[in-house]
Design an enzyme around this catalytic site. Structure first.
Site, PDB file in Angstrom:
ATOM      1  CB  CYS A 299      99.923 -11.075  90.664  1.00 29.91           C
ATOM      2  SG  CYS A 299      98.867  -9.686  90.487  1.00 29.91           S
TER       3      CYS A 299
ATOM      4  CB  THR B 150      92.478  -7.854  85.757  1.00 32.12           C
ATOM      5  OG1 THR B 150      93.480  -7.854  86.779  1.00 32.12           O
ATOM      6  CG2 THR B 150      92.624  -9.099  84.901  1.00 32.12           C
TER       7      THR B 150
ATOM      8  CB  THR C 231      73.638  -5.400  86.175  1.00 34.22           C
ATOM      9  OG1 THR C 231      72.665  -6.167  85.464  1.00 34.22           O
ATOM     10  CG2 THR C 231      72.958  -4.310  86.987  1.00 34.22           C
TER      11      THR C 231
HETATM   12  N1  PLP Z   1      98.022  -3.434  86.201  1.00 34.84           N
HETATM   13  C1  PLP Z   1      98.906  -3.144  87.164  1.00 34.84           C
HETATM   14  C2  PLP Z   1     100.125  -2.355  86.825  1.00 34.84           C
HETATM   15  C3  PLP Z   1      98.676  -3.563  88.479  1.00 34.84           C
HETATM   16  O1  PLP Z   1      99.568  -3.275  89.428  1.00 34.84           O
HETATM   17  C4  PLP Z   1      97.493  -4.303  88.762  1.00 34.84           C
HETATM   18  C5  PLP Z   1      97.231  -4.799  90.128  1.00 34.84           C
HETATM   19  O2  PLP Z   1      98.104  -4.912  90.935  1.00 34.84           O
HETATM   20  C6  PLP Z   1      96.581  -4.557  87.721  1.00 34.84           C
HETATM   21  C7  PLP Z   1      96.888  -4.110  86.450  1.00 34.84           C
HETATM   22  C8  PLP Z   1      95.310  -5.322  87.963  1.00 34.84           C
HETATM   23  O3  PLP Z   1      94.368  -4.508  88.611  1.00 34.84           O
HETATM   24  P1  PLP Z   1      93.134  -5.162  89.428  1.00 34.84           P
HETATM   25  O4  PLP Z   1      93.695  -5.673  90.711  1.00 34.84           O
HETATM   26  O5  PLP Z   1      92.176  -4.042  89.620  1.00 34.84           O
HETATM   27  O6  PLP Z   1      92.569  -6.250  88.575  1.00 34.84           O
END
Ligand code: PLP
Length: 403
Positions: free
Chosen positions: A341, A70, A253
């Site tokens: 999500c 993210t 950090t």
């Molecule tokens: N992008 C994609 C295609 C994802 O599937 C995900 C998580 O499922 C993310 C970004 C976000 O990654 P993170 O969980 O490391 O924040």
């Protein structure tokens, strides 16, 4: 329990945890400290950067460690867009006479099927900074057409972002082709490679991308580490302001143990990639065949062949995806409906509706994702449980495609 939700998070790998252990215990220094403990931590961080860079085929200075996918997506999209905005402003001021300025808003090009980490960053740039956002459509398999991507680029486009592989349906996008079109048009190209990381070639030279995001916990690290590759390490508007770590592009950090784990996970994935993909694809096809045979009316979502090896996703029209999930959990199979999500949300998947499925059918989605550690008997048992779960929650109506 059979865990088929690796796209949400993969089980941590022993080799990765072992590589991290010293940096969680005795080697605990802050890389910014000038004493021996700090120097040792800084060395570990730079070695991790070198290992990650070797897997991506780039220079270590082009890697920025982040807290995950993210943050890497946010940094790429917001950082490159805002930096591109400055550049566009300068060009306008320097190169065009005042009466000839178009006044057109700077444009961001992406797709309707991106992860919220990209889509919400784009929306923030639209709301707060006046960017125009153009989301490319996808076909019924979730695929973007490179011709349409090329046609969407205008002199005002400051960034194009297209994911490498989709998290809900596993469709692999033609990012190499789209990156080449962007390069020809002088538009920076970013790809969210979070789901592709464990399976596909990550060589940024071959792909021709300018920026690429990865997340550790999809590759076998604990949660909380990711990285952004940025070609040429250009100046970048940061998202995190502070002490200037990561060459001023990501303050805070550094998560040294996480970076060491990320490097170990990437190196393992690169070494195992071909065998892993062969094994997982064969078992994915076995699962798909068994489900389509056992559940007449089930709909495989995503592309028939251009899909991630460890990904099989379906709609079971006439059921509820959430009810099927509960039944599966009772039967000892853990998976998810679409993306992790969106779990628990009543809204149908934006990915499936962008692919042309109606809302009711989209609400029946179930996604099975796994690592290369999957075994044949797990797949066979999971398929039996799917057949039983769908039967338990009700019949199947034919899927309707939106006109
Ligand atoms: N992008 C994609 C295609 C994802 O599937 C995900 C998580 O499922 C993310 C970004 C976000 O990654 P993170 O969980 O490391 O924040």
């Amino acid at each position: 329990m059979i865990y088929l939700d690796a796209a949400a998070t993969a089980p941590p790998r022993r080799e990765v945890l072992e590589a991290m252990w010293p940096h969680l215990t005795s080697e605990f220094g802050n890389p910014s400290s000038s004493h021996v403990a700090g120097e040792s931590a800084a060395r570990a961080l730079e070695e991790a950067r070198e290992t990650a860079a070797a897997v991506l085929g780039c220079r270590p200075g082009e890697i920025i460690f982040t807290s995950g996918g993210t943050e890497a997506d946010n940094l790429a999209v917001k950082g490159l867009a805002l930096t591109g905005l400055d550049r566009q402003d300068r060009l306008e001021r320097l190169e065009r006479p005042a009466h000839d300025r178009s006044g057109a808003a700077p444009q961001l090009v992406s797709t309707a099927v991106e992860h919220p980490a990209v889509l919400e960053s784009l929306d923030y740039l639209r709301r707060r900074h006046g960017f125009r956002v153009m989301l490319l459509p996808v076909d019924e398999t979730g695929m973007v057409d490179p011709e349409e991507a090329a046609a969407a680029l205008t002199p005002e486009t400051v960034l194009c972002s297209v994911m490498y592989a989709n998290n809900e349906v596993g469709t692999i996008q033609p990012v190499g082709e789209i990156a080449a079109r962007c390069r020809a048009a002088g538009v920076p190209f970013h790809t969210d490679a979070v789901q592709a990381g464990g399976w596909l070639d990550l060589d940024v030279g071959t792909l021709g991308v300018d920026a690429l995001s990865l997340s550790g916990h999809k590759l076998g690290t604990p949660k909380g580490i990711g990285l952004l590759y940025l070609r040429g390490a250009p100046p970048l508007e940061p998202v995190m302001h502070g002490g200037g770590q990561e060459r001023g592009r990501r303050s805070g950090t550094e998560n040294v143990a996480g970076a060491v784990g990320m490097a170990a996970a990437l190196a393992l994935a690169a070494a195992e990639r071909d065998d892993a993909a062969r094994h997982a694809s064969a078992l994915r096809n076995r699962l798909i065949d068994a489900v389509l045979r056992g559940v007449p009316g089930a709909l495989l979502t995503g592309h028939g062949t251009e899909r991630l090896p460890g990904q099989a996703s379906f709609c079971f029209p006439g059921t509820s995806g959430e009810a099927v999930l509960l039944e599966l959990e009772r039967g000892g199979v853990l998976c998810s409906s679409g993306s992790a999500c969106a779990a628990g949300s009543d809204e149908p998947s934006a990915v499936l509706t962008a692919m042309g499925l109606d809302r009711e059918t989209a609400q029946t989605a179930v996604r099975f994702t796994f690592t290369a550690a999957i075994r044949e008997d797990d797949v066979d048992r999971a398929a039996q449980e799917v057949v039983a779960a769908v039967a338990a929650v009700g019949g199947l109506a034919p899927a309707r495609l939106r006109a």
